[in-house]
Design a protein around this motif. Sequence first.
Motif, PDB file in Angstrom:
ATOM      1  N   GLY A 175       0.826  -1.190   0.000  1.00 43.32           N
ATOM      2  CA  GLY A 175       0.000   0.000   0.000  1.00 43.32           C
ATOM      3  C   GLY A 175       0.867   1.248   0.000  1.00 43.32           C
ATOM      4  O   GLY A 175       2.084   1.188   0.223  1.00 43.32           O
ATOM      5  N   GLU A 176       0.250   2.378  -0.236  1.00 46.44           N
ATOM      6  CA  GLU A 176       0.989   3.645  -0.306  1.00 46.44           C
ATOM      7  C   GLU A 176       1.757   3.932   0.981  1.00 46.44           C
ATOM      8  O   GLU A 176       2.932   4.312   0.942  1.00 46.44           O
ATOM      9  CB  GLU A 176       0.002   4.770  -0.601  1.00 46.44           C
ATOM     10  N   LEU A 177       1.117   3.734   2.126  1.00 48.07           N
ATOM     11  CA  LEU A 177       1.774   3.999   3.406  1.00 48.07           C
ATOM     12  C   LEU A 177       2.870   2.971   3.682  1.00 48.07           C
ATOM     13  O   LEU A 177       3.950   3.321   4.174  1.00 48.07           O
ATOM     14  CB  LEU A 177       0.746   4.032   4.537  1.00 48.07           C
ATOM     15  N   GLU A 178       2.616   1.721   3.338  1.00 44.18           N
ATOM     16  CA  GLU A 178       3.654   0.694   3.509  1.00 44.18           C
ATOM     17  C   GLU A 178       4.883   1.035   2.673  1.00 44.18           C
ATOM     18  O   GLU A 178       6.020   0.925   3.149  1.00 44.18           O
ATOM     19  CB  GLU A 178       3.120  -0.678   3.097  1.00 44.18           C
ATOM     20  N   ALA A 179       4.665   1.460   1.442  1.00 45.39           N
ATOM     21  CA  ALA A 179       5.786   1.834   0.564  1.00 45.39           C
ATOM     22  C   ALA A 179       6.537   3.036   1.127  1.00 45.39           C
ATOM     23  O   ALA A 179       7.777   3.076   1.078  1.00 45.39           O
ATOM     24  CB  ALA A 179       5.278   2.128  -0.845  1.00 45.39           C
ATOM     25  N   ALA A 180       5.817   4.000   1.681  1.00 49.62           N
ATOM     26  CA  ALA A 180       6.464   5.182   2.274  1.00 49.62           C
ATOM     27  C   ALA A 180       7.315   4.782   3.477  1.00 49.62           C
ATOM     28  O   ALA A 180       8.428   5.286   3.658  1.00 49.62           O
ATOM     29  CB  ALA A 180       5.415   6.216   2.673  1.00 49.62           C
ATOM     30  N   VAL A 181       6.809   3.872   4.292  1.00 51.04           N
ATOM     31  CA  VAL A 181       7.565   3.384   5.454  1.00 51.04           C
ATOM     32  C   VAL A 181       8.822   2.651   4.981  1.00 51.04           C
ATOM     33  O   VAL A 181       9.920   2.852   5.511  1.00 51.04           O
ATOM     34  CB  VAL A 181       6.687   2.480   6.351  1.00 51.04           C
ATOM     35  N   MET A 182       8.680   1.803   3.963  1.00 54.95           N
ATOM     36  CA  MET A 182       9.843   1.089   3.442  1.00 54.95           C
ATOM     37  C   MET A 182      10.873   2.074   2.902  1.00 54.95           C
ATOM     38  O   MET A 182      12.078   1.899   3.118  1.00 54.95           O
ATOM     39  CB  MET A 182       9.428   0.096   2.355  1.00 54.95           C
ATOM     40  N   ASP A 183      10.427   3.129   2.225  1.00 53.62           N
ATOM     41  CA  ASP A 183      11.357   4.132   1.709  1.00 53.62           C
ATOM     42  C   ASP A 183      12.166   4.758   2.842  1.00 53.62           C
ATOM     43  O   ASP A 183      13.376   4.954   2.711  1.00 53.62           O
ATOM     44  CB  ASP A 183      10.613   5.219   0.929  1.00 53.62           C
ATOM     45  N   VAL A 184      11.509   5.067   3.944  1.00 50.42           N
ATOM     46  CA  VAL A 184      12.210   5.625   5.112  1.00 50.42           C
ATOM     47  C   VAL A 184      13.277   4.648   5.593  1.00 50.42           C
ATOM     48  O   VAL A 184      14.433   5.019   5.812  1.00 50.42           O
ATOM     49  CB  VAL A 184      11.225   5.960   6.255  1.00 50.42           C
ATOM     50  N   LEU A 185      12.901   3.390   5.749  1.00 48.12           N
ATOM     51  CA  LEU A 185      13.846   2.398   6.268  1.00 48.12           C
ATOM     52  C   LEU A 185      15.013   2.177   5.313  1.00 48.12           C
ATOM     53  O   LEU A 185      16.161   2.047   5.745  1.00 48.12           O
ATOM     54  CB  LEU A 185      13.123   1.082   6.561  1.00 48.12           C
TER      55      LEU A 185
ATOM     56  N   ARG B  40      14.058  -2.718  10.546  1.00 48.41           N
ATOM     57  CA  ARG B  40      14.956  -2.501   9.413  1.00 48.41           C
ATOM     58  C   ARG B  40      14.461  -3.345   8.245  1.00 48.41           C
ATOM     59  O   ARG B  40      13.760  -4.348   8.454  1.00 48.41           O
ATOM     60  CB  ARG B  40      16.397  -2.848   9.759  1.00 48.41           C
ATOM     61  N   PRO B  41      14.799  -2.956   7.028  1.00 51.98           N
ATOM     62  CA  PRO B  41      14.361  -3.745   5.870  1.00 51.98           C
ATOM     63  C   PRO B  41      14.918  -5.163   5.933  1.00 51.98           C
ATOM     64  O   PRO B  41      16.040  -5.375   6.403  1.00 51.98           O
ATOM     65  CB  PRO B  41      14.946  -2.997   4.674  1.00 51.98           C
TER      66      PRO B  41
ATOM     67  N   GLN C  83      16.206   4.379   3.164  1.00 48.57           N
ATOM     68  CA  GLN C  83      17.025   5.597   3.136  1.00 48.57           C
ATOM     69  C   GLN C  83      17.941   5.683   4.346  1.00 48.57           C
ATOM     70  O   GLN C  83      19.096   6.088   4.222  1.00 48.57           O
ATOM     71  CB  GLN C  83      16.143   6.836   3.071  1.00 48.57           C
ATOM     72  N   VAL C  84      17.439   5.299   5.516  1.00 45.86           N
ATOM     73  CA  VAL C  84      18.211   5.449   6.745  1.00 45.86           C
ATOM     74  C   VAL C  84      19.314   4.396   6.844  1.00 45.86           C
ATOM     75  O   VAL C  84      20.448   4.702   7.206  1.00 45.86           O
ATOM     76  CB  VAL C  84      17.286   5.399   7.980  1.00 45.86           C
ATOM     77  N   GLY C  85      18.987   3.164   6.550  1.00 48.24           N
ATOM     78  CA  GLY C  85      19.995   2.109   6.553  1.00 48.24           C
ATOM     79  C   GLY C  85      20.355   1.547   7.910  1.00 48.24           C
ATOM     80  O   GLY C  85      21.279   0.745   8.015  1.00 48.24           O
TER      81      GLY C  85
END
Length: 123
Positions: free
Chosen positions: A7-17, A69-70, A19-21
């Motif tokens: 979902g859109e929010l799930e994808a946004a959360v994954m993007d954050v994770l 973390r991813p 990016q941070v590493g």
Amino acid sequence: MSVNGLGELEAAVMDVLWQVGSPLPVREVRNRLTTGRTLAYTTVMTVLDNLHRKEWVLREMHGRAWHYRPAGTREELVARSLRRVLETTCRPDVVLLHFARAASDRELAVLRQVLDERAGGDR
């Protein structure tokens, strides 16, 4: 829907994770989200729990808080999703045929390279 069935929010959360590493607690994920709306802590926590259940994120306890973390790189997790689609269809060969027929020249070149590598490794 967004990235690979997320979902859109799930994808946004994954993007954050991605990016941070490094592992983040729910509160930090919430603070870094740029969805254009204010999200409740419990909303972000639920999304992370769902992503953990779907095996997109790993979590470990630090003190009293889960840190997430991813479970892999974006490419690895997308490939895993494709693998699961193939494993859950009754005709994976037909799905692959449709995919190959619709593939771009670049995608076909990558597939050829992998097939050539595998054929060379069997000798």
